[in-house]
Design an enzyme around this catalytic site. Structure first.
Site, PDB file in Angstrom:
ATOM      1  N   SER A  54       0.865  -1.182   0.000  1.00  0.00           N
ATOM      2  CA  SER A  54       0.000   0.000   0.000  1.00  0.00           C
ATOM      3  C   SER A  54       0.901   1.232   0.000  1.00  0.00           C
ATOM      4  CB  SER A  54      -0.941  -0.015   1.211  1.00  0.00           C
ATOM      5  OG  SER A  54      -0.225  -0.168   2.412  1.00  0.00           O
ATOM      6  N   GLY A  57       0.109   4.571  -0.164  1.00  0.00           N
ATOM      7  CA  GLY A  57      -0.532   5.854   0.145  1.00  0.00           C
ATOM      8  C   GLY A  57      -1.302   6.372  -1.060  1.00  0.00           C
ATOM      9  N   GLU A 100      -0.548   6.793  -3.966  1.00  0.00           N
ATOM     10  CA  GLU A 100      -0.287   6.088  -5.241  1.00  0.00           C
ATOM     11  C   GLU A 100      -0.988   4.738  -5.331  1.00  0.00           C
ATOM     12  OE1 GLU A 100       4.144   6.444  -5.586  1.00  0.00           O
ATOM     13  OE2 GLU A 100       3.516   8.232  -4.440  1.00  0.00           O
ATOM     14  N   GLY A 101      -1.825   4.416  -4.352  1.00  0.00           N
ATOM     15  CA  GLY A 101      -2.631   3.200  -4.438  1.00  0.00           C
ATOM     16  C   GLY A 101      -1.873   1.948  -4.065  1.00  0.00           C
ATOM     17  N   GLY A 129      -4.830   1.437   5.514  1.00  0.00           N
ATOM     18  CA  GLY A 129      -4.200   0.145   5.243  1.00  0.00           C
ATOM     19  C   GLY A 129      -5.051  -1.014   5.745  1.00  0.00           C
ATOM     20  N   ASP A 130      -5.727  -0.827   6.872  1.00  0.00           N
ATOM     21  CA  ASP A 130      -6.589  -1.876   7.424  1.00  0.00           C
ATOM     22  C   ASP A 130      -7.790  -2.101   6.510  1.00  0.00           C
ATOM     23  OD1 ASP A 130      -4.797  -1.830   9.565  1.00  0.00           O
ATOM     24  OD2 ASP A 130      -6.004  -0.363  10.650  1.00  0.00           O
TER      25      ASP A 130
END
Lengths: 309, 309
Positions: B217, B219, B221-222, B248-249
């Site tokens: 992950s 941020g 930028e996917g 992220g979760d």
């Protein structure tokens, strides 16, 4: 037994961090918790002095349960807290290893409904029947009427139980007018109550407003008392360095224990001043150092201020 | 059901204050609490997506009871937390009205004994029997062996339950070597694991270390995925502003739900990227905005990176 009232009880949490820097993340290296609110501090000191003590006030939610678990672990303090729907507040003191300073975060108290306030008043009246003295301490949680302490003082006086008030602002103003036996303001509270920054004049004025006796706690300068029996100043032998948290509560415990033991005023004041100084000197906030207390008790100076006033 | 493991659960508390100034006293104007720890966040998102979810991990003390009270209030999350003697930790986020920034105070977790760790492993093995997938999330509390996730991965693989790992540092390093089905590092965790700051190379390297599939992950930028079926990048239609806590979760929840629904990888990644962006956009940290999620789901771009890698 001695009854202490803490309407806005708290779970006092202390965090140690290396250095508090706003807008960053911190690992807490040490967590300590203890039941808080001024009346519970007074109860703890009274119990340590060997008195039978009952603590009442409001308690609620998960934080309230944690507080009660810890309260019943203390020898001598009987838990007579009244349940409320809202949650007992937490206070967080972030102690900074680098600077030695503390940053305080205080949650608001639970919102108390009028039914809960009525239930408390009934419980209080019942408890007064077996009380030799009562202390009303600290702030009011949201929802409790600002004249709450004035009502509780009138109930105590009707039950013929000596009552001490230790609060601030409007609840103090109203409470004093209900003629408590003792009020114990600090310098700021006394100035706010009377408009005077001159303690000798202000303690006299506070008596005129209704208190039978006024004992002002003036930090390192000790205690200044204006009572129907006389005026005294009680001073520790030397300025005490340390953490002043709870020093005023220890003074209240000293005054109450002296009252129920029928000590003369100078002895009550010496005890209160020694307990207060021994609390400043203790490593943990709000605890008192027993050896320091016994040492200080013999060395506190109590001077007659009759001429000065 | 889907099983989520949170060994270091937390009660996440948010305080609003006007402005945080070290070494002064603050009135907290608003208090919010919710069960925290990455696996519990994943469980909440999965339940919101309509999945049957069971949450396990450790829980203890008064803070643990408060966490459990709030967890059972959530529809769909079954509480299978294992009791420990020590107290569940609190995390406090102090949100500053003036700057908009947040100051974080994280308590250490409870010390877990080896008997408690054994009891957990037995409970985990039982729970795996009815699990369609399992997520192992977050840090380890003191006392749990650093190879804990590696052991739990081997147990899941023996039970033939697909396992996803989302942690950092040494537990990630050891966990990857135990060959989990998916690891979901963020950019920093991926760089720490592989020594490479170049995500395409680093995700490939992480697979070589043992993970069957790697989804990083990154941020705004996917997501970047390296799997046995192919390599893809999933990107939200535009950079999303907001609070990245829990993003992220939510991605983990998207990946797991896609896995148990047997979606092809590009659809799993689109769902994970849309949930993650919808979490950043939600006003409350760690919640996701359902309308934003549905809107974003149709507009996430998934590109084949086979040539790039």
């Amino acid at each position: 037994m001695i009854l202490t009232v803490t309407l806005n009880t708290a779970l006092d949490i202390t965090y140690r961090v290396r250095s508090l820097r706003p807008h960053t993340s911190h690992r807490v290296t040490e967590v300590t918790e203890r039941p808080g609110g001024k009346g519970l501090n007074v109860a703890r000191v009274l119990a340590a002095l060997g008195h039978e003590v009952t603590a009442t006030g409001f308690v609620g939610g998960a934080t309230g349960r944690a507080l009660q678990d810890q309260l019943t672990a203390f020898a001598g303090v009987t838990d007579a807290l009244v349940p409320v729907e809202g949650g007992t507040r937490r206070t967080i003191a972030v102690a900074d290893d680098t600077s030695g300073d503390t940053t305080q975060l205080n949650e608001p108290g639970p919102l108390v409904s009028s039914a809960e306030w009525s239930a408390f008043q009934e419980a209080y009246e019942d408890l007064l029947r077996s009380a030799s003295a009562v202390a009303l301490c600290g702030s009011l949680p949201p929802g409790v009427p600002v004249g709450a302490y004035a009502q509780l003082i009138r109930t105590a006086r009707t039950a013929d139980v000596p009552v001490l008030l230790d609060t601030s602002g409007e609840p103090l103003q109203r409470g004093v007018a209900a003629r408590p036996d003792i009020v114990k303001p600090n310098a700021d509270e006394l100035a706010e109550l009377t408009g005077s920054h001159e303690p000798l004049l202000a303690t006299r004025d506070a008596r005129r407003r209704g208190a039978h006796a006024v004992v002002a706690s003036l930090g390192p300068e000790g205690l200044l008392a204006h009572t129907p029996q006389g005026h005294w100043r009680a001073t520790p032998p030397h300025p005490v360095r340390g953490n002043p948290t709870g020093a005023g509560d220890s003074a209240v415990a000293g005054l109450l224990s002296g009252l129920v033991e029928h000590l003369p005023w100078p002895d009550r004041l010496a005890r209160a001043a020694a307990l207060s100084a021994a609390t400043v000197r203790a490593p943990a906030a709000g605890e008192f150092d027993r050896a320091a207390y016994e040492d200080l008790l013999a060395r506190v100076t109590v001077t007659d201020e009759a001429n000065a006033a």
